[in-house]
Write a protein that holds these residues in place. Structure first.
Motif, PDB file in Angstrom:
ATOM      1  N   LYS A   6       0.836  -1.200   0.000  1.00  0.00           N
ATOM      2  CA  LYS A   6       0.000   0.000   0.000  1.00  0.00           C
ATOM      3  C   LYS A   6       0.874   1.254   0.000  1.00  0.00           C
TER       4      LYS A   6
ATOM      5  N   SER B 243      -8.869  -0.196  13.558  1.00  0.00           N
ATOM      6  CA  SER B 243      -7.451  -0.202  13.196  1.00  0.00           C
ATOM      7  C   SER B 243      -6.807  -1.501  13.670  1.00  0.00           C
TER       8      SER B 243
ATOM      9  N   HIS C  33      -3.737  -2.659  13.401  1.00  0.00           N
ATOM     10  CA  HIS C  33      -2.360  -2.675  13.897  1.00  0.00           C
ATOM     11  C   HIS C  33      -2.126  -1.804  15.135  1.00  0.00           C
TER      12      HIS C  33
HETATM   13  N1  BYC Z   1      -3.848   5.038   2.984  1.00  0.00           N
HETATM   14  O1  BYC Z   1      -4.366  -0.695  11.374  1.00  0.00           O
HETATM   15  P1  BYC Z   1      -4.205   0.568  10.663  1.00  0.00           P
HETATM   16  C1  BYC Z   1       3.620  12.413   2.866  1.00  0.00           C
HETATM   17  C2  BYC Z   1      -4.043   0.819   5.882  1.00  0.00           C
HETATM   18  S1  BYC Z   1       3.243  10.769   2.744  1.00  0.00           S
HETATM   19  C3  BYC Z   1      -3.592   3.755   2.644  1.00  0.00           C
HETATM   20  O2  BYC Z   1      -4.652   1.805  11.369  1.00  0.00           O
HETATM   21  P2  BYC Z   1      -1.458   1.451  10.864  1.00  0.00           P
HETATM   22  C4  BYC Z   1       3.764  13.209   1.658  1.00  0.00           C
HETATM   23  C5  BYC Z   1      -2.917   0.304   6.764  1.00  0.00           C
HETATM   24  O3  BYC Z   1      -1.677   0.325   6.066  1.00  0.00           O
HETATM   25  C6  BYC Z   1       2.413  10.382   4.238  1.00  0.00           C
HETATM   26  N2  BYC Z   1      -3.656   2.713   3.521  1.00  0.00           N
HETATM   27  O4  BYC Z   1      -2.689   0.728  10.182  1.00  0.00           O
HETATM   28  C7  BYC Z   1       4.425  12.705   0.561  1.00  0.00           C
HETATM   29  C8  BYC Z   1      -3.428  -1.090   7.080  1.00  0.00           C
HETATM   30  O5  BYC Z   1      -3.263  -1.929   5.940  1.00  0.00           O
HETATM   31  P3  BYC Z   1      -2.167  -3.158   5.905  1.00  0.00           P
HETATM   32  C9  BYC Z   1       2.490   8.952   4.545  1.00  0.00           C
HETATM   33  C10 BYC Z   1      -3.972   3.031   4.801  1.00  0.00           C
HETATM   34  O6  BYC Z   1      -0.258   1.186  10.032  1.00  0.00           O
HETATM   35  C11 BYC Z   1       4.498  13.437  -0.609  1.00  0.00           C
HETATM   36  C12 BYC Z   1      -4.909  -0.875   7.200  1.00  0.00           C
HETATM   37  O7  BYC Z   1      -5.224   0.292   6.466  1.00  0.00           O
HETATM   38  N3  BYC Z   1       2.632   8.841   5.962  1.00  0.00           N
HETATM   39  O8  BYC Z   1       3.746  12.852   3.953  1.00  0.00           O
HETATM   40  O9  BYC Z   1      -1.387   1.105  12.307  1.00  0.00           O
HETATM   41  C13 BYC Z   1       3.891  14.687  -0.674  1.00  0.00           C
HETATM   42  C14 BYC Z   1      -5.374  -0.744   8.634  1.00  0.00           C
HETATM   43  O10 BYC Z   1      -4.934   0.503   9.230  1.00  0.00           O
HETATM   44  C15 BYC Z   1      -4.226   4.335   5.221  1.00  0.00           C
HETATM   45  C16 BYC Z   1       2.831   7.651   6.570  1.00  0.00           C
HETATM   46  O11 BYC Z   1       2.890   6.635   5.931  1.00  0.00           O
HETATM   47  C17 BYC Z   1      -4.152   5.372   4.265  1.00  0.00           C
HETATM   48  N4  BYC Z   1      -4.408   6.651   4.547  1.00  0.00           N
HETATM   49  O12 BYC Z   1      -1.827   3.014  10.793  1.00  0.00           O
HETATM   50  C18 BYC Z   1       3.258  15.218   0.426  1.00  0.00           C
HETATM   51  C19 BYC Z   1       3.026   7.709   8.059  1.00  0.00           C
HETATM   52  N5  BYC Z   1      -4.504   4.318   6.542  1.00  0.00           N
HETATM   53  O13 BYC Z   1      -0.813  -2.501   5.999  1.00  0.00           O
HETATM   54  C20 BYC Z   1       3.179  14.495   1.611  1.00  0.00           C
HETATM   55  C21 BYC Z   1       3.430   6.416   8.640  1.00  0.00           C
HETATM   56  C22 BYC Z   1      -4.437   3.037   6.933  1.00  0.00           C
HETATM   57  O14 BYC Z   1      -2.455  -4.047   7.064  1.00  0.00           O
HETATM   58  N6  BYC Z   1       2.328   5.516   8.749  1.00  0.00           N
HETATM   59  N7  BYC Z   1      -4.131   2.263   5.887  1.00  0.00           N
HETATM   60  O15 BYC Z   1      -2.373  -3.819   4.573  1.00  0.00           O
HETATM   61  C23 BYC Z   1       1.466   5.515   9.817  1.00  0.00           C
HETATM   62  O16 BYC Z   1       1.547   6.346  10.709  1.00  0.00           O
HETATM   63  C24 BYC Z   1       0.435   4.419   9.879  1.00  0.00           C
HETATM   64  O17 BYC Z   1       0.835   3.407   8.992  1.00  0.00           O
HETATM   65  C25 BYC Z   1      -1.014   4.893   9.519  1.00  0.00           C
HETATM   66  C26 BYC Z   1      -1.936   3.669   9.546  1.00  0.00           C
HETATM   67  C27 BYC Z   1      -1.489   5.902  10.567  1.00  0.00           C
HETATM   68  C28 BYC Z   1      -1.080   5.542   8.135  1.00  0.00           C
END
Ligand code: BYC
Length: 344
Positions: free
Chosen positions: A133, A232, A234
């Motif tokens: 994703k 959520s 995870h």
């Molecule tokens: N879109 O259990 P959850 C930027 C998925 S880029 C797609 O809550 P988690 C920028 C999630 O992966 C910003 N998928 O998951 C760049 C999981 O699926 P899988 C990017 C989403 O990981 C260029 C499922 O839903 N930032 O700044 O605990 C230009 C269940 O969700 C989304 C990051 O990546 C979504 N919106 O929490 C400008 C920050 N939301 O993997 C700007 C780091 C959820 O089981 N990531 N899913 O198949 C995080 O903080 C966390 O991964 C999340 C989700 C809060 C996004």
């Protein structure tokens, strides 16, 4: 920067390699490691690449960090689309720098993921095959110049809100990458807001463009924080392991609370009839907001958004077009190695 030998002990992988379950002594050893790991996380200390870690922790980090890296790289596309059409030299220079920054963020994050024993090529393959994703937000089109300002203001704003707590996450290489990324993101957000302020001081048509862009990006920006806490999958583990410090819903609320006053200053309305200040919530009150369309979120995350196909096709094309650069870099490195060997 983070390159290291891939010798991280892992109970699951050790079992698989040996073709059998662990002995009692090994299980006791792992339980002791795990207790020490939990205590370390509870003390707020960093876990480093070569430290023992539970396999679930490693997998969660690889998943999240690589998805984050993919989001940065795919996130270059909607904005890159406007570099040739920026209205002034100043705006073009700013946009070029911003898009370049996103590429750099992707590189820091792939490097941080590699410290967990995965190969970058495998991560990239997972993106290109549609298995991995990336953030839902980048599957929406950029239709007018104000979209560039709104991406800076709302999309980078939401990203920063989510990423500041990651600077304190328990995994050292990820936390350190996030510190640098957040510094750059805050410039990104400001340039977006500045662009919008300038347009709002312009003609009625320009103000209408800003409102149109805000109307299209507001709800998708709220979806960036992920599903409600109760849905959520995870969050439980991530909070326990000190990866996630603040929940999806709490971060979304903080974002709404911070953004509503900025929208007022800008002079635009947010497309939510249910948005109202609720003095009775919490110590200082909060902005209540309407219901997110989760069916749209699921649709986009499952590959059926407006731009999913286009974004992946563009990434694959860019990867193929760049093959000669990777080959040339490898050939150059090999030549250097040969020269060094002869000189030694
Ligand atoms: N879109 O259990 P959850 C930027 C998925 S880029 C797609 O809550 P988690 C920028 C999630 O992966 C910003 N998928 O998951 C760049 C999981 O699926 P899988 C990017 C989403 O990981 C260029 C499922 O839903 N930032 O700044 O605990 C230009 C269940 O969700 C989304 C990051 O990546 C979504 N919106 O929490 C400008 C920050 N939301 O993997 C700007 C780091 C959820 O089981 N990531 N899913 O198949 C995080 O903080 C966390 O991964 C999340 C989700 C809060 C996004």
């Amino acid at each position: 920067m983070y390159t290291q030998a891939l010798d991280i002990p892992s109970p699951d992988r050790d079992d698989a390699a040996r073709g059998g379950p662990r002995s009692l002594a090994e299980q006791q050893r792992d339980a002791a490691y795990e207790a020490e790991f939990d205590a370390r996380v509870a003390r707020g200390e960093f876990v480093e690449a070569k430290d023992w870690m539970p396999e679930g922790y490693r997998k969660t980090l690889v998943r999240q960090i690589s998805q984050h890296a993919h989001s940065e790289i795919v996130g270059m596309l909607p904005e890159g689309n406007w570099i040739t059409r920026a209205p002034t030299l100043k705006r073009k220079a700013i946009l070029l720098a911003k898009v370049q920054d996103e590429g750099g963020h992707g590189m820091y994050l792939y490097a941080a993921a590699e410290t967990l024993g995965v190969a970058r090529d495998d991560l990239v393959d997972a993106l290109h095959s549609g298995k991995a994703k990336y953030s839902s937000i980048f599957n929406y089109p950029t239709l007018n110049w104000a979209d560039i300002g709104v991406i800076g203001w709302l999309v980078d704003g939401a990203a920063i809100m989510n990423q500041i707590p990651l600077c304190r996450c328990s995994y050292g290489p990820y936390a350190r990458a996030m510190i640098r990324i957040c510094k750059e993101e805050s410039f990104h957000q400001r340039q977006g807001y500045d662009l919008l302020l300038t347009m709002m001081k312009g003609t009625a048509d320009q103000r209408a463009m800003v409102q149109d862009a805000v109307d299209r990006w507001w709800w998708p920006s709220l979806m960036m924080f992920g599903p409600h806490d109760k849905d959520s999958v995870h969050s439980g583990d991530s909070i326990k392991w000190g990866i996630k410090r603040i929940s999806n819903d709490d971060l979304r609320q903080k974002f709404v609370d911070a953004t509503v006053p900025q929208a007022k200053l800008l002079g635009i309305s947010l497309p939510d009839p249910d948005l109202r200040f609720n003095e009775e919530r919490g110590e200082r009150g909060h902005w209540d907001f309407g219901t997110i369309d989760w069916s749209e979120f699921r649709n986009v995350v499952n590959g059926h958004g407006q731009c999913n196909r286009e974004r992946l096709a563009d990434r694959v094309q860019a990867w193929e077009d760049g093959a000669w650069v990777r080959e040339a870099a490898l050939a150059h490195a090999e030549k250097q190695r040969r020269r060094d060997r002869l000189a030694a």
